[in-house]
Design an enzyme around this catalytic site. Structure first.
Site, short mmCIF file in Angstrom:
data_model
loop_
_atom_site.label_atom_id
_atom_site.label_comp_id
_atom_site.label_asym_id
_atom_site.label_seq_id
_atom_site.Cartn_x
_atom_site.Cartn_y
_atom_site.Cartn_z
N SER A 238 -3.40 4.71 -5.33
CA SER A 238 -2.36 3.83 -5.76
C SER A 238 -3.30 2.59 -6.00
O SER A 238 -4.22 1.90 -5.00
CB SER A 238 -1.40 3.39 -4.88
OG SER A 238 -0.40 2.48 -5.38
N HIS A 252 -1.15 -1.21 -13.00
CA HIS A 252 -0.58 -0.44 -11.85
C HIS A 252 -0.78 1.15 -11.93
O HIS A 252 -0.33 1.56 -13.16
CB HIS A 252 0.58 -0.71 -11.39
CG HIS A 252 1.45 0.26 -10.53
ND1 HIS A 252 2.56 1.08 -11.05
CD2 HIS A 252 0.88 0.68 -9.21
CE1 HIS A 252 2.67 1.88 -9.93
NE2 HIS A 252 1.97 1.72 -8.95
N TYR A 255 -0.96 8.16 -8.11
CA TYR A 255 -0.90 9.96 -8.14
C TYR A 255 -0.90 10.16 -6.93
O TYR A 255 -1.59 9.94 -5.97
CB TYR A 255 -2.03 10.03 -9.23
CG TYR A 255 -1.94 9.67 -10.59
CD1 TYR A 255 -0.77 10.19 -11.26
CD2 TYR A 255 -2.52 8.33 -11.08
CE1 TYR A 255 -0.56 9.82 -12.82
CE2 TYR A 255 -2.12 8.19 -12.31
CZ TYR A 255 -1.23 8.61 -12.89
OH TYR A 255 -1.16 8.29 -14.43
#
Length: 447
Positions: A238, A252, A255
């Site tokens: 992240s 941003h 996954y």
């Protein structure tokens, strides 16, 4: 873009390929996109994104068990910490599963990285992986190992690209979770270009809390634990990047992968993630590049993925009390468990490999843009809206903050160093700020 395969090096074949490519670029420009020179150059093109998969079929389940579909959609938290990962499960009930289509089987070619020695690949990471390298070697064919290697590589690739453009260095913090697993937090702040840049990896395991399991079952997920226990493994990468210059947007991405082992030894699994952009001012060429890069990655796997996941993103990143989207969106998907594990993973891999080419060209384009104090003030107001969304609506952040033992620093990595709130701040009609608000209140199509 469609791949062009040259079966011959004859001049006629080369000429046809050039004509085909040229017409495609003209078509993009004619559709309102930027000129061909603004499309991502070879410096930023992702490698090995030639996998094509469609989707719809069996739910995420190993061969040891039968197919079970649920309506689970775990949250797209910005910080993948132990508590936030559980928050993906415990606080999501808000989206429908994106529609999938019939699979078109195609054997994936292994990349050089995937064929290489795991220990050798680990030397390029920001830190040694959370899981011991010897364990990764033994389990190299398991999805948990493939995903951990992918998120570690994504973290390293993005961090190194950001360091190159900023000139700063990420501080690396490797942490452990007493319940199982840990993470690697990479943060660079007060840099030349970036006010705050965070890229986190988390790999956690243990047993689902009863609260999380109960909420999952309430949404139709069939879970059969042994002696009331449900072993799980969750991992993800992240990132949130807040630049100093108001003409460089915030980005941003996240996954992640989740796996649960049931009483009979069978496993349920699913993927989630997405990438979204939050500019302070609208630059239509930037919006096109960002969305088109994501669209091309999605199109390699299914022609509906981009459209469906773009809509999903606009719905999720919506500040209801303001009546605005957080930014200009991107893609967002959750509970992806079809058509099979390998093909779902390859789709996630394609998406993860867009994080550099969809963002760094935009950063470089605006590096030397001048800005006024008024523009900086507007950036700070928009940062306040970003904070509002994360603290009010982001389910993973809220769950993480309410869970004992959470790593607060990682959860709040998504917040900028500075932000501003103003009472009744409404920009003048016809201004660039007003144009931005109009886009946020009425999401647009960019490709």
């Amino acid at each position: 873009m469609a791949s062009i395969v040259l079966l011959s090096v004859k001049q006629t074949a080369q000429t046809k390929a050039k004509r085909c490519l040229g017409s495609r670029l003209k078509g993009l420009a004619g559709a309102g996109g930027p000129s061909a020179t603004f499309l991502p150059g070879r410096e930023w093109l992702s490698k090995d994104l030639n996998l094509r998969f469609m989707s719809h079929g069996t739910a995420g389940r190993s061969a040891a068990g039968t197919t079970k579909r649920g309506a689970l959609a775990f949250s797209g938290a910005v910080a993948v910490t132990a508590a936030a990962v559980v928050g993906f499960l415990a606080n999501a009930n808000h989206f429908q599963r994106a529609e999938m289509a019939t699979t078109i089987p195609q054997k994936a070619k292994k990349t050089k990285e995937e064929e290489g020695d795991i220990a050798q690949r680990c030397r390029g990471f920001m830190s040694v992986p959370v899981t011991d390298i010897s364990v990764l070697e033994k389990r190299k064919d398991e999805m948990s190992t493939k995903m951990e290697m992918l998120i570690m590589e994504t973290q390293a690739e993005f961090c190194k690209a950001l360091e190159e453009v900023d000139g700063g260095t990420f501080k690396v913090d490797k942490w452990q979770r007493k319940e199982g697993g840990g993470g690697i937090s990479c943060v660079m702040q007060d840099g030349k270009v970036f006010e705050k840049a965070g890229v986190n990896v988390s790999v956690v395991f243990g047993y689902l809390t009863e609260e999380a399991a109960k909420q999952m079952r309430s949404r139709g997920k069939v879970l059969k634990g042994k002696d009331g226990k449900l072993p799980f493994c969750a991992m993800g990468v992240s990132s949130v990047i807040h630049p100093k210059n108001p003409h460089i947007p915030t980005v941003h991405f996240n996954y992640r992968y989740f796996e649960i082992e049931e009483e009979d030894g069978s496993k349920q699994w699913w993927f989630g993630g997405g990438t979204d952009l939050t500019p302070v001012y609208i630059d239509r060429d930037d919006a096109f590049l960002f969305h088109n890069t994501l669209k091309e990655a999605c199109d390699k796997h299914h022609p509906k993925y981009y459209a469906d996941f773009k809509k999903w993103c606009d719905r999720y990143f919506y500040v209801r009390h303001r009546g605005e989207t957080r930014g200009i969106g991107g893609i967002f998907f959750d509970d992806l468990d079809s058509p099979n594990q390998e093909e779902a993973f390859n789709f996630v891999k394609s998406c993860a490999r867009t994080v550099v080419p969809c963002y760094l060209p935009i950063v470089r384009k605006h590096l030397n843009d001048s800005f006024t104090q008024e523009e900086k003030d507007w950036q700070q107001v928009r940062r306040g809206r970003y904070v509002e969304f994360n603290l009010v609506y982001d389910r993973g952040v809220k769950f993480g903050l309410a869970t004992p033992g959470s790593r607060i620093e990682s959860i709040l990595m998504s917040l900028p160093l500075t932000a501003r709130w103003e009472y009744m701040h409404e920009p003048g009609k016809g201004s660039r700020e007003a144009e931005m608000l109009e886009v946020l209140r009425n999401p647009k199509e960019w490709v």
